[in-house]
Write a protein that holds these residues in place. Structure first.
Motif, PDB file in Angstrom:
ATOM      1  N   VAL A   1       0.773  -1.317   0.065  1.00 55.79           N
ATOM      2  CA  VAL A   1      -0.055  -0.026  -0.043  1.00 55.79           C
ATOM      3  C   VAL A   1       0.797   1.264  -0.111  1.00 55.79           C
ATOM      4  O   VAL A   1       1.806   1.509   0.954  1.00 55.79           O
ATOM      5  CB  VAL A   1      -0.969   0.201   1.180  1.00 55.79           C
ATOM      6  CG1 VAL A   1      -1.867   1.195   1.330  1.00 55.79           C
ATOM      7  CG2 VAL A   1      -1.664  -1.284   1.305  1.00 55.79           C
ATOM      8  N   PRO A   2       0.837   1.953  -1.023  1.00 49.68           N
ATOM      9  CA  PRO A   2       1.707   3.351  -1.042  1.00 49.68           C
ATOM     10  C   PRO A   2       1.427   4.209   0.005  1.00 49.68           C
ATOM     11  O   PRO A   2       0.294   4.532   0.436  1.00 49.68           O
ATOM     12  CB  PRO A   2       1.240   4.030  -2.390  1.00 49.68           C
ATOM     13  CG  PRO A   2       0.674   2.830  -3.319  1.00 49.68           C
ATOM     14  CD  PRO A   2       0.089   1.889  -2.308  1.00 49.68           C
TER      15      PRO A   2
ATOM     16  N   ALA B   1      -3.791   5.725   3.373  1.00 49.16           N
ATOM     17  CA  ALA B   1      -3.216   4.307   3.233  1.00 49.16           C
ATOM     18  C   ALA B   1      -3.797   3.461   4.329  1.00 49.16           C
ATOM     19  O   ALA B   1      -3.919   1.980   4.130  1.00 49.16           O
ATOM     20  CB  ALA B   1      -1.780   4.225   3.431  1.00 49.16           C
ATOM     21  N   LEU B   2      -3.868   4.006   5.742  1.00 50.16           N
ATOM     22  CA  LEU B   2      -4.334   2.729   6.716  1.00 50.16           C
ATOM     23  C   LEU B   2      -5.875   2.823   6.538  1.00 50.16           C
ATOM     24  O   LEU B   2      -6.463   1.475   6.974  1.00 50.16           O
ATOM     25  CB  LEU B   2      -4.390   3.970   8.003  1.00 50.16           C
ATOM     26  CG  LEU B   2      -2.842   4.005   8.678  1.00 50.16           C
ATOM     27  CD1 LEU B   2      -3.037   5.001   9.808  1.00 50.16           C
ATOM     28  CD2 LEU B   2      -2.193   2.593   8.973  1.00 50.16           C
ATOM     29  N   ALA B   3      -6.686   3.585   5.726  1.00 47.28           N
ATOM     30  CA  ALA B   3      -8.033   3.276   5.443  1.00 47.28           C
ATOM     31  C   ALA B   3      -8.080   1.897   4.352  1.00 47.28           C
ATOM     32  O   ALA B   3      -8.853   1.023   4.611  1.00 47.28           O
ATOM     33  CB  ALA B   3      -8.873   4.366   4.841  1.00 47.28           C
ATOM     34  N   ILE B   4      -7.125   2.081   3.481  1.00 47.23           N
ATOM     35  CA  ILE B   4      -6.993   0.965   2.651  1.00 47.23           C
ATOM     36  C   ILE B   4      -6.493  -0.568   3.247  1.00 47.23           C
ATOM     37  O   ILE B   4      -7.220  -1.617   3.118  1.00 47.23           O
ATOM     38  CB  ILE B   4      -6.064   1.303   1.335  1.00 47.23           C
ATOM     39  CG1 ILE B   4      -6.543   2.303   0.423  1.00 47.23           C
ATOM     40  CG2 ILE B   4      -5.770  -0.009   0.606  1.00 47.23           C
ATOM     41  CD1 ILE B   4      -5.542   2.938  -0.445  1.00 47.23           C
TER      42      ILE B   4
ATOM     43  N   GLY C   1       4.462   0.479   0.932  1.00 50.55           N
ATOM     44  CA  GLY C   1       4.808   0.767  -0.546  1.00 50.55           C
ATOM     45  C   GLY C   1       5.217   2.010  -0.574  1.00 50.55           C
ATOM     46  O   GLY C   1       4.949   2.878  -0.152  1.00 50.55           O
ATOM     47  N   ARG C   2       5.568   2.432  -1.989  1.00 50.52           N
ATOM     48  CA  ARG C   2       6.088   3.555  -2.338  1.00 50.52           C
ATOM     49  C   ARG C   2       4.981   4.435  -2.750  1.00 50.52           C
ATOM     50  O   ARG C   2       4.222   3.937  -3.465  1.00 50.52           O
ATOM     51  CB  ARG C   2       7.198   3.597  -3.486  1.00 50.52           C
ATOM     52  CG  ARG C   2       8.540   2.779  -2.873  1.00 50.52           C
ATOM     53  CD  ARG C   2       9.621   2.791  -3.937  1.00 50.52           C
ATOM     54  NE  ARG C   2      10.731   2.201  -3.510  1.00 50.52           N
ATOM     55  CZ  ARG C   2      11.764   2.008  -4.328  1.00 50.52           C
ATOM     56  NH1 ARG C   2      11.864   2.199  -5.545  1.00 50.52           N
ATOM     57  NH2 ARG C   2      12.958   1.261  -3.746  1.00 50.52           N
ATOM     58  N   GLY C   3       5.233   5.677  -2.743  1.00 47.92           N
ATOM     59  CA  GLY C   3       4.214   6.778  -3.325  1.00 47.92           C
ATOM     60  C   GLY C   3       3.023   6.953  -2.425  1.00 47.92           C
ATOM     61  O   GLY C   3       3.202   6.909  -1.144  1.00 47.92           O
ATOM     62  N   GLY C   4       1.927   7.355  -2.836  1.00 48.40           N
ATOM     63  CA  GLY C   4       0.894   7.761  -2.260  1.00 48.40           C
ATOM     64  C   GLY C   4       0.628   9.329  -2.557  1.00 48.40           C
ATOM     65  O   GLY C   4       1.252  10.083  -2.913  1.00 48.40           O
ATOM     66  N   GLY C   5      -0.823   9.570  -2.331  1.00 50.34           N
ATOM     67  CA  GLY C   5      -1.382  10.912  -2.489  1.00 50.34           C
ATOM     68  C   GLY C   5      -2.779  10.867  -2.908  1.00 50.34           C
ATOM     69  O   GLY C   5      -3.656  10.231  -2.011  1.00 50.34           O
TER      70      GLY C   5
END
Length: 516
Positions: free
Chosen positions: A465-466, A483-486, A500-504
């Protein structure tokens, strides 16, 4: 008569003096305004903007009705389809040896059919529903009843046109047998499901041939083209005969196959009845003609003394029908008297249950195979757990949500069975959050659910998960909260979430660890 007492009237003139012929000419042929009928057919049988528009509308309604599995919507498409006009033009042109009208009608029919197929294919590609429905599957295997529908529709439609009442009858009568199969051809083209495409096209071709030939025969019966002109030489007759033969070939092949299968089924039942005696009873007889060799499944209830070795029965049956056979026969032995009645009932119930389970598994394999666009032989069937697994063939432009929808549709049709369709490997969908939001809305939850479904089908135990932190901080950032919601959805589905990398604003999960 000449002086020798020989009738010198030509045969063609002699039979015209018969009462039946005079009655036919006066009461049937004489009551028809041939010029008006021909003018009406010529006016409607060619290409026009109205014809093209009605083709598009009818095809659109038909494909939507098929995707929704709604017979009422499919009937709506039948009511407005204009395909009957060029088919009638073709039938009458064959009778009249009017090759210009024949080309005109065929051009309109071919162009209209191609437009219908391409338009329905575009609708299917744009639709999230790409799973074969019951309405679609019903038009993939033409049979004798489909031929009869086309025959009755053609006779009724041509009769109503000739008698001057075609405006209210023929649209329903003719279109019933043509537009829905064309829409299924478009569905098969869009999903590249060759079994569906081929079966629907065979149904369309069979019905078209039946309708055209029936219209030609009915027109001939009412005197159209009865009087030959000087220009209609024997070459014209030869051309007409060749056209009839060429159009009749597909119909003859279909009818021949149906007749052979019916005759073989009668031979099989007769052989088993004779083999086991008058006190025996053959039940649940099923023959798979598509297998090589053909597979015969059935249950024979017979006195214990009549029970025979399966190998001997198979050899005798193969000799009887003149071809190799794979015999799967359950023999239920009945003892004399009533003391063993309960045991016999249990034995019979078990045999019937096994036969029904086998038939059901074959039905599920065929249904799932059609949905996945693969051969039923490639579907893995677990009869003990009532589970079917298929690796879906790649569909042009399809997303993972499409394959999930196909599985759900197949699951709904396979009553009581668990269906798993494994999609081709690819990227998981983007999970998008609204501006400033840190919770999953409806579309985001759907994207996460598709990712979870694909991970299970690919046997992936963990997803990256980014933006997911190693440890939850006291004051997580927006990226971390998303990310925590996912991660919460993955935890609920028993799939491990790793950083995981990324996020936004958008998150795409990545496979991290395959399942053991």
């Amino acid at each position: 008569m000449n002086e020798a007492g020989i009738d010198t009237v030509a045969p063609a003139e002699g039979w015209r003096r018969l009462p039946l012929y005079r009655w036919w000419r006066m009461r049937l042929v004489g009551s028809v305004d041939h010029a008006a009928v021909i003018a009406e057919i010529v006016e409607d049988s060619g290409w026009s903007p109205r014809y093209a528009f009605m083709i598009l509308m009818s095809a659109g309604i038909a494909v939507l009705g098929l995707l929704l599995s709604s017979p009422a919507v499919v009937i709506g498409a039948m009511l407005i389809s204009p395909l009957m006009s060029p088919i009638l033009g073709l039938g009458f042109s064959l009778t009249l040896f009017d090759f210009a009208e024949m080309r005109r009608s065929l051009t309109a029919l071919v162009i209209g059919s191609v437009i219908a197929v391409l338009f329905t294919a575009l609708v299917v590609l744009a639709s999230p529903l790409k799973a074969p429905t019951a309405e679609i599957l019903a038009r993939t295997r033409p049979n004798l009843f489909d031929l009869l529908v086309a025959l009755f529709a053609a006779l009724a439609g041509t009769f109503s046109i000739i008698r001057g009442k075609g405006a209210t009858i023929t649209g329903v009568a003719i279109a019933t047998a043509l537009m829905p199969p064309l829409a299924v051809v478009g569905f098969g083209l869009a999903t590249w499901n060759l079994p569906v495409l081929g079966g629907a096209f065979a149904l369309f071709l069979t019905n078209f041939v039946t309708i055209a030939l029936s219209a030609t025969i009915m027109a001939r019966f009412y005197g159209f083209g009865h009087r030959m002109t000087a220009q209609q030489t024997w070459m014209h007759s030869a051309v007409l005969l060749l056209v009839f033969v060429a159009m009749a070939i597909p119909l003859g092949i279909s009818l021949s196959r149906i007749a052979r299968e019916a005759y073989t089924a009668t031979q099989v039942r007769s052989f088993l009845t004779d083999r086991y005696g008058a006190r025996a009873r053959v039940t649940q007889l099923d023959i798979d003609f598509d297998a090589d060799p053909i597979v015969v499944r059935g249950v024979v209830i017979a006195p214990r003394a009549a029970v025979q070795a399966a190998g001997n029965v198979r050899a005798g049956l193969a000799e009887k029908i003149g071809r190799p056979v794979n015999l799967q026969l359950d023999q239920v032995a009945l003892d004399p008297g009533t003391s063993a009645l309960d045991a016999q009932k249990v034995e019979l119930a078990k045999a019937q249950e096994a036969q029904q389970a086998e038939a059901q598994s074959r039905s599920v394999a065929r249904l799932v195979g059609l949905a996945a666009g693969i051969s039923p032989d490639d579907v893995v069937i677990d009869r003990d757990h009532q589970k079917a697994i298929a690796h879906d063939a790649p569909l042009p432009g399809a997303e993972l949500s499409t394959y999930r929808a196909i599985e759900q549709r197949a699951q709904a049709l396979a009553d009581g069975w668990s269906v798993e369709i494994v999609p081709p490997l690819g990227d998981l969908p983007l999970i998008r959050f609204a501006d400033g939001a840190d919770t999953l809305d409806g579309p985001a939850k759907d994207a996460a659910a598709v990712s979870i479904w694909a991970a299970r089908r690919w046997h992936i135990a963990a997803l990256a998960v980014p933006g997911l932190p190693e440890q939850v901080p006291a004051h997580p950032s927006l990226v971390e909260r998303r990310a925590l919601a996912i991660k919460a959805m993955l935890d609920a589905a028993s799939i491990r979430a790793v950083p995981g990398r990324g996020g936004g604003g958008a998150y795409r999960l990545q496979p991290s660890q395959p399942m053991d």
